[in-house]
Scaffold this active site. Structure first.
Site, PDB file in Angstrom:
ATOM      1  N   GLY A 125      -4.360   3.232  -3.784  1.00 50.11           N
ATOM      2  CA  GLY A 125      -4.945   4.567  -3.653  1.00 50.11           C
ATOM      3  C   GLY A 125      -6.151   4.741  -4.544  1.00 50.11           C
ATOM      4  O   GLY A 125      -6.051   4.606  -5.768  1.00 50.11           O
ATOM      5  N   ASP A 126      -7.315   4.994  -3.932  1.00 51.17           N
ATOM      6  CA  ASP A 126      -8.541   5.314  -4.663  1.00 51.17           C
ATOM      7  C   ASP A 126      -8.949   4.259  -5.685  1.00 51.17           C
ATOM      8  O   ASP A 126      -9.359   4.602  -6.796  1.00 51.17           O
ATOM      9  CB  ASP A 126      -8.384   6.661  -5.386  1.00 51.17           C
ATOM     10  CG  ASP A 126      -8.344   7.827  -4.409  1.00 51.17           C
ATOM     11  OD1 ASP A 126      -8.764   7.648  -3.251  1.00 51.17           O
ATOM     12  OD2 ASP A 126      -7.892   8.918  -4.816  1.00 51.17           O
ATOM     13  N   LYS A 157       5.792  -1.578   2.154  1.00 46.93           N
ATOM     14  CA  LYS A 157       4.739  -0.703   1.619  1.00 46.93           C
ATOM     15  C   LYS A 157       5.103   0.739   1.955  1.00 46.93           C
ATOM     16  O   LYS A 157       5.258   1.092   3.118  1.00 46.93           O
ATOM     17  CB  LYS A 157       3.391  -1.083   2.208  1.00 46.93           C
ATOM     18  CG  LYS A 157       2.237  -0.253   1.671  1.00 46.93           C
ATOM     19  CD  LYS A 157       0.933  -1.038   1.697  1.00 46.93           C
ATOM     20  CE  LYS A 157      -0.260  -0.177   1.362  1.00 46.93           C
ATOM     21  NZ  LYS A 157      -0.711   0.626   2.530  1.00 46.93           N
ATOM     22  N   ARG A 187     -10.135   0.752   0.830  1.00 49.71           N
ATOM     23  CA  ARG A 187     -11.471   1.218   1.227  1.00 49.71           C
ATOM     24  C   ARG A 187     -12.540   0.872   0.195  1.00 49.71           C
ATOM     25  O   ARG A 187     -13.691   0.630   0.540  1.00 49.71           O
ATOM     26  CB  ARG A 187     -11.429   2.736   1.455  1.00 49.71           C
ATOM     27  CG  ARG A 187     -10.680   3.113   2.713  1.00 49.71           C
ATOM     28  CD  ARG A 187     -10.502   4.604   2.833  1.00 49.71           C
ATOM     29  NE  ARG A 187      -9.609   5.138   1.806  1.00 49.71           N
ATOM     30  CZ  ARG A 187      -9.211   6.395   1.725  1.00 49.71           C
ATOM     31  NH1 ARG A 187      -9.653   7.264   2.614  1.00 49.71           N
ATOM     32  NH2 ARG A 187      -8.383   6.804   0.772  1.00 49.71           N
ATOM     33  N   PRO A 219      -3.644  -3.923   3.489  1.00 50.46           N
ATOM     34  CA  PRO A 219      -3.822  -3.994   4.945  1.00 50.46           C
ATOM     35  C   PRO A 219      -4.567  -2.765   5.452  1.00 50.46           C
ATOM     36  O   PRO A 219      -4.297  -1.649   5.014  1.00 50.46           O
ATOM     37  CB  PRO A 219      -2.382  -3.990   5.471  1.00 50.46           C
ATOM     38  CG  PRO A 219      -1.564  -3.344   4.398  1.00 50.46           C
ATOM     39  CD  PRO A 219      -2.250  -3.655   3.099  1.00 50.46           C
ATOM     40  N   MET A 220      -5.510  -2.973   6.360  1.00 46.99           N
ATOM     41  CA  MET A 220      -6.195  -1.850   7.005  1.00 46.99           C
ATOM     42  C   MET A 220      -6.386  -2.199   8.475  1.00 46.99           C
ATOM     43  O   MET A 220      -7.155  -3.109   8.807  1.00 46.99           O
ATOM     44  CB  MET A 220      -7.554  -1.579   6.343  1.00 46.99           C
ATOM     45  CG  MET A 220      -7.441  -0.859   5.012  1.00 46.99           C
ATOM     46  SD  MET A 220      -9.067  -0.514   4.304  1.00 46.99           S
ATOM     47  CE  MET A 220      -9.532  -2.136   3.757  1.00 46.99           C
ATOM     48  N   CYS A 256       2.612   4.229   7.276  1.00 46.15           N
ATOM     49  CA  CYS A 256       1.632   4.693   8.264  1.00 46.15           C
ATOM     50  C   CYS A 256       1.909   6.150   8.654  1.00 46.15           C
ATOM     51  O   CYS A 256       3.014   6.499   9.059  1.00 46.15           O
ATOM     52  CB  CYS A 256       1.654   3.799   9.502  1.00 46.15           C
ATOM     53  SG  CYS A 256       0.402   4.309  10.691  1.00 46.15           S
ATOM     54  N   GLN A 301       2.294  -8.110   8.207  1.00 44.13           N
ATOM     55  CA  GLN A 301       2.890  -6.770   8.130  1.00 44.13           C
ATOM     56  C   GLN A 301       3.351  -6.305   9.516  1.00 44.13           C
ATOM     57  O   GLN A 301       2.554  -6.260  10.449  1.00 44.13           O
ATOM     58  CB  GLN A 301       1.922  -5.737   7.561  1.00 44.13           C
ATOM     59  CG  GLN A 301       2.660  -4.418   7.292  1.00 44.13           C
ATOM     60  CD  GLN A 301       1.755  -3.265   6.915  1.00 44.13           C
ATOM     61  OE1 GLN A 301       0.904  -2.847   7.689  1.00 44.13           O
ATOM     62  NE2 GLN A 301       1.952  -2.735   5.711  1.00 44.13           N
TER      63      GLN A 301
HETATM   64  C1  LIG Z   1      -8.647   2.470   8.235  1.00 40.07           C
HETATM   65  C2  LIG Z   1      -7.369   2.240   7.468  1.00 40.07           C
HETATM   66  C3  LIG Z   1      -6.358   1.489   8.051  1.00 40.07           C
HETATM   67  C4  LIG Z   1      -5.152   1.281   7.356  1.00 40.07           C
HETATM   68  N1  LIG Z   1      -4.182   0.496   7.929  1.00 40.07           N
HETATM   69  C5  LIG Z   1      -3.056   0.213   7.229  1.00 40.07           C
HETATM   70  C6  LIG Z   1      -2.070  -0.679   7.754  1.00 40.07           C
HETATM   71  O1  LIG Z   1      -2.228  -1.249   8.848  1.00 40.07           O
HETATM   72  N2  LIG Z   1      -0.953  -0.900   7.009  1.00 40.07           N
HETATM   73  C7  LIG Z   1      -0.750  -0.300   5.793  1.00 40.07           C
HETATM   74  O2  LIG Z   1       0.278  -0.532   5.164  1.00 40.07           O
HETATM   75  N3  LIG Z   1      -1.673   0.525   5.265  1.00 40.07           N
HETATM   76  C8  LIG Z   1      -2.818   0.779   5.938  1.00 40.07           C
HETATM   77  N4  LIG Z   1      -3.771   1.575   5.370  1.00 40.07           N
HETATM   78  C9  LIG Z   1      -3.577   2.098   4.002  1.00 40.07           C
HETATM   79  C10 LIG Z   1      -4.251   1.204   2.934  1.00 40.07           C
HETATM   80  O3  LIG Z   1      -3.620  -0.053   2.858  1.00 40.07           O
HETATM   81  C11 LIG Z   1      -4.231   1.886   1.541  1.00 40.07           C
HETATM   82  O4  LIG Z   1      -2.906   2.000   1.100  1.00 40.07           O
HETATM   83  C12 LIG Z   1      -4.887   3.263   1.558  1.00 40.07           C
HETATM   84  O5  LIG Z   1      -6.140   3.212   2.213  1.00 40.07           O
HETATM   85  C13 LIG Z   1      -5.071   3.827   0.145  1.00 40.07           C
HETATM   86  O6  LIG Z   1      -5.976   3.093  -0.597  1.00 40.07           O
HETATM   87  P1  LIG Z   1      -7.521   3.579  -0.842  1.00 40.07           P
HETATM   88  O7  LIG Z   1      -7.464   5.050  -1.196  1.00 40.07           O
HETATM   89  O8  LIG Z   1      -7.955   2.701  -2.017  1.00 40.07           O
HETATM   90  O9  LIG Z   1      -8.266   3.297   0.419  1.00 40.07           O
HETATM   91  C14 LIG Z   1      -4.969   1.828   6.061  1.00 40.07           C
HETATM   92  C15 LIG Z   1      -5.994   2.583   5.484  1.00 40.07           C
HETATM   93  C16 LIG Z   1      -7.179   2.793   6.157  1.00 40.07           C
HETATM   94  C17 LIG Z   1      -8.263   3.604   5.494  1.00 40.07           C
END
Ligand SMILES: Cc1cc2nc3c(=O)[nH]c(=O)nc-3n(C[C@H](O)[C@H](O)[C@H](O)COP(=O)(O)O)c2cc1C
Length: 320
Positions: free
Chosen positions: A204-205, A142, A228, A17-18, A103, A71
């Site tokens: 993560g990453d 999460k 991302r 989720p983002m 969050c 979520q």
């Molecule tokens: C812009 C943005 C918005 C996010 N919104 C949420 C969210 O609404 N709920 C959630 O559980 N995680 C949220 N996350 C976290 C991501 O789901 C993920 O766990 C985190 O970005 C780490 O992964 P990455 O390093 O591969 O990006 C968000 C991350 C980003 C960058």
């Protein structure tokens, strides 16, 4: 491949989720690349209770994306339970309730929601006993490693959630104080799944197939969350899903393929949000579809700065 409650998940890729990104159009766009489970953007329990129209839009899901988790975030079992009932009344076609315990945004944590709930595992357990007992849907959560460097307590939180009846757990391998920077620390999650009784997803990453292989190998998790790294690179989902089903490595997308994907996503986003709003969102996302190809700098700048209509998007892409 594995089950969350009675819901079958057919790929190791979970679409993370983002907020601001993973609206229905994004989830529907990404699904066919091989996503096993989608998750909505985080939705405020109180926003739902006060029947905020915009909040109700966030819980819309589609048949295409299923299985899908909604979520929620909140700081109190009673309001989260009320919000679950609203989800169940307003949307007959979703599969899982996920609760945000990761969050880091101060507006959310100051209210005691999101990752602030990680501070007290016993209290978290009590809260989730009530939440899990209130619905026939599987409940997942999460989490993060912990709130800060000196409170890395994910094992206690996982145990409390498992005892409360959780059906799967996603973990972002950073602390809350790390926000989204610094490295995801998979070394802290070595063999974590072997210590657990429910499915585990790690986050993560994840930017390449090898990142996914590495994260799954270290943690023995059931799935990996693409966040991302998938924005502008939907082929990453296909590469991970295909590898774990066949052992084969697929090539990266060509520039032409990515231009086609961008237009396809733009059309879905326009359909969902209208052209004006879609273009505002795309200024942040569209340049990422050109990442990694040589000579793209000026076009990326144009996408970031001068996207105003679908026609302007097509013009820029045709110029490449
Ligand atoms: C812009 C943005 C918005 C996010 N919104 C949420 C969210 O609404 N709920 C959630 O559980 N995680 C949220 N996350 C976290 C991501 O789901 C993920 O766990 C985190 O970005 C780490 O992964 P990455 O390093 O591969 O990006 C968000 C991350 C980003 C960058």
């Amino acid at each position: 491949m594995f089950k969350i409650g009675n819901i079958e998940i057919k790929s190791k890729v979970i679409l993370a989720p983002m907020a601001g990104v993973t609206s229905l159009a994004y989830r529907d766009f990404m699904k066919p690349f091989g996503v096993g489970l989608t998750v909505t953007e985080m939705v405020s329990d109180c926003g739902l209770i006060y029947e905020n129209k915009k909040t109700l839009d966030y819980i819309k899901t589609s048949e295409l994306e299923r299985p899908v988790a909604i979520q929620l975030f909140g700081n109190d079992a009673e309001t989260i339970i009320k919000a679950i009932k609203i989800c169940e009344n307003e949307n007959k076609n979703f599969d899982i309730i996920d609760v945000n315990l990761g969050c880091p945004v101060p507006k959310v944590t100051k209210a005691g929601s999101g990752s602030a709930l990680l501070k007290n595992p016993a209290k978290l357990g009590d809260m989730f006993k009530k939440i899990c007992a209130s619905t026939s849907k599987p409940v997942t959560a999460k989490i993060r490693l912990g709130y800060s460097e000196d409170s890395i307590n994910f094992l206690d939180n996982i145990k409390a959630l498992e005892d409360a009846g959780i059906t799967a757990i996603g973990i972002h391998a950073r602390t809350t104080s790390q926000l989204y920077s610094g490295k995801a620390r998979y070394e802290l999650l070595k063999d974590l799944r072997n210590m657990m009784s429910v499915p585990l997803f790690v986050s993560g990453d994840i930017y390449s197939l090898d990142d996914a292989i590495n994260a799954l190998e270290i943690t023995k998790a059931d799935g990996v969350m693409v966040a991302r790294g998938g924005v502008g690179n939907p082929t990453l989902v296909k590469q991970i899903d295909h590898y774990f089903k066949t052992g084969e490595r697929l090539p990266n997308a060509t520039l032409e393929e990515n231009k086609k994907y961008l237009l396809q996503f733009a059309d879905m986003l326009i359909e969902e949000k209208g052209e004006y709003r879609a273009m505002t969102i795309l200024r942040g996302i569209a340049p990422k579809f050109l990442d990694g190809y040589p000579g793209m700098k000026q076009y990326k700048n144009m996408l970031a700065q001068s996207l105003s209509t679908r026609a302007s998007l097509e013009r820029i892409l045709n110029d490449i």
